[in-house]
Design an enzyme around this catalytic site. Structure first.
Site, PDB file in Angstrom:
ATOM      1  N   SER A  62       0.851  -1.198   0.000  1.00  0.00           N
ATOM      2  CA  SER A  62       0.000   0.000   0.000  1.00  0.00           C
ATOM      3  C   SER A  62       0.877   1.234   0.000  1.00  0.00           C
ATOM      4  CB  SER A  62      -0.889   0.010   1.245  1.00  0.00           C
ATOM      5  OG  SER A  62      -1.463   1.296   1.415  1.00  0.00           O
TER       6      SER A  62
ATOM      7  N   TYR B  92      -1.429  -0.922  10.264  1.00  0.00           N
ATOM      8  CA  TYR B  92      -1.573  -1.255   8.836  1.00  0.00           C
ATOM      9  C   TYR B  92      -0.311  -0.859   8.053  1.00  0.00           C
ATOM     10  CZ  TYR B  92      -3.868  -1.256   4.189  1.00  0.00           C
ATOM     11  OH  TYR B  92      -4.214  -1.482   2.879  1.00  0.00           O
TER      12      TYR B  92
ATOM     13  N   LYS C 105       2.270  -3.219   5.889  1.00  0.00           N
ATOM     14  CA  LYS C 105       2.495  -3.005   4.451  1.00  0.00           C
ATOM     15  C   LYS C 105       3.955  -2.658   4.148  1.00  0.00           C
ATOM     16  CE  LYS C 105      -1.671  -3.929   3.108  1.00  0.00           C
ATOM     17  NZ  LYS C 105      -1.915  -5.140   2.300  1.00  0.00           N
TER      18      LYS C 105
END
Ligand code: NAP
Length: 246
Positions: free
Chosen positions: A141, A154, A158
């Site tokens: 991401s 998160y 990533k």
């Protein structure tokens, strides 16, 4: 007759995973559709893949659990005898500021987004090395590159995926296995539909092309990266974000 390539796509019951499955099916690749909770969604993905005349199967499994990953791989090998392409797409968010983030929400995101790729790549690497062919695509991401407030868990997962991608690309290059990561920006799926209009407007201001991406955009990029035309590309992180990360 040349045997078709076989691709395993984790989290293919909706969104980006579904779009990748359909795009690869269109390229005459057999598809293994993994899902965790949404069987109906996985069946819809299968229906849309079948249009292209390939073989597809649906395999349930929580990819954050090693025993589930083991059984998905066992069943895949029973049915197809090989896995040529692995797309690590399964992912979740549990957003919140770090200062008040519960350990459970940190752990869960790391387990689903990062441990899953560790488990799958370990098994896939063995199969692919034996066959002297493999393509692994990890869905990272933009926030794994730039960070994002409210997404410490998160973005850590990533960014971790990017490190693993580069290391594995070096480990496996001599076996004709390519390992790349994709870093999407804002793509319209259930994951991003949760955001309110104010947040969406603010994000749009940051995107030079002035519109959000579609799951199909990621499908096309994966299709290119697994093609023979992309065989000289490995260990890369390809941004697909309408210029957001310039
Ligand atoms: P989504 O619409 O929420 O779909 C997530 C998929 O992951 C679902 O198929 C879900 O399956 C599956 N999944 C979740 N936990 C799983 C688990 N433990 N085991 C197996 N499958 C699991 O999300 P999306 O937007 O398509 O995102 C796909 C990937 O792209 C994710 O890795 C995400 O981080 C990444 N990404 C998305 C964006 C974006 O803007 N949308 C941007 C950058 C990166 P079930 O529903 O069956 O449980």
């Amino acid at each position: 007759m040349v045997k078709r390539r076989v691709a395993l796509i984790t989290g293919a019951s909706k969104g980006i995973g579904r779009a990748i499955a359909i795009r690869l099916a269109q390229s005459n690749i057999d598809i293994i559709i993994n899902y965790n909770n949404d069987l109906k969604g996985a069946e819809e993905t299968q229906k849309q893949c079948s249009v292209y005349g390939i073989k597809s199967i649906i395999l349930q499994g929580d990819m954050s659990k090693e025993e589930d990953v083991d059984s998905v791989f066992r069943e895949s090998i029973d049915q197809f005898g090989k896995i040529d392409i692995l797309v690590n797409n399964a992912g979740i968010t549990r957003d919140g500021l770090l200062i008040s983030m519960k350990e459970k929400n940190f752990r869960e995101v790391i387990e689903v987004n990062l441990f899953s790729a560790f488990y799958t790549m370990k098994l896939a690497a063995r199969i692919m090395a034996k066959n002297r062919y493999g393509r692994i695509i990890n869905i990272s991401s933009i926030v794994g590159i730039r960070g994002n407030p409210g997404q410490a868990n998160y973005s850590a997962s990533k960014a971790g995926i990017i490190g693993m991608t580069k290391s594995l690309a070096k480990e496996l290059a001599s076996r004709n296995i390519r390992v790349n990561a994709i870093a999407p920006g804002f793509i319209e799926t259930d994951m991003t539909n949760k955001l309110n209009d104010k947040v969406r407007e603010k994000l749009l201001e940051e995107i030079p092309v002035k519109y959000f991406g579609k799951a199909e955009d990621i499908g096309h990029l994966v299709n290119f990266l697994v093609s023979d035309e992309a065989s000289y590309i490995t260990g890369q992180v390809i941004s697909i974000d309408g210029g957001m990360n310039i």
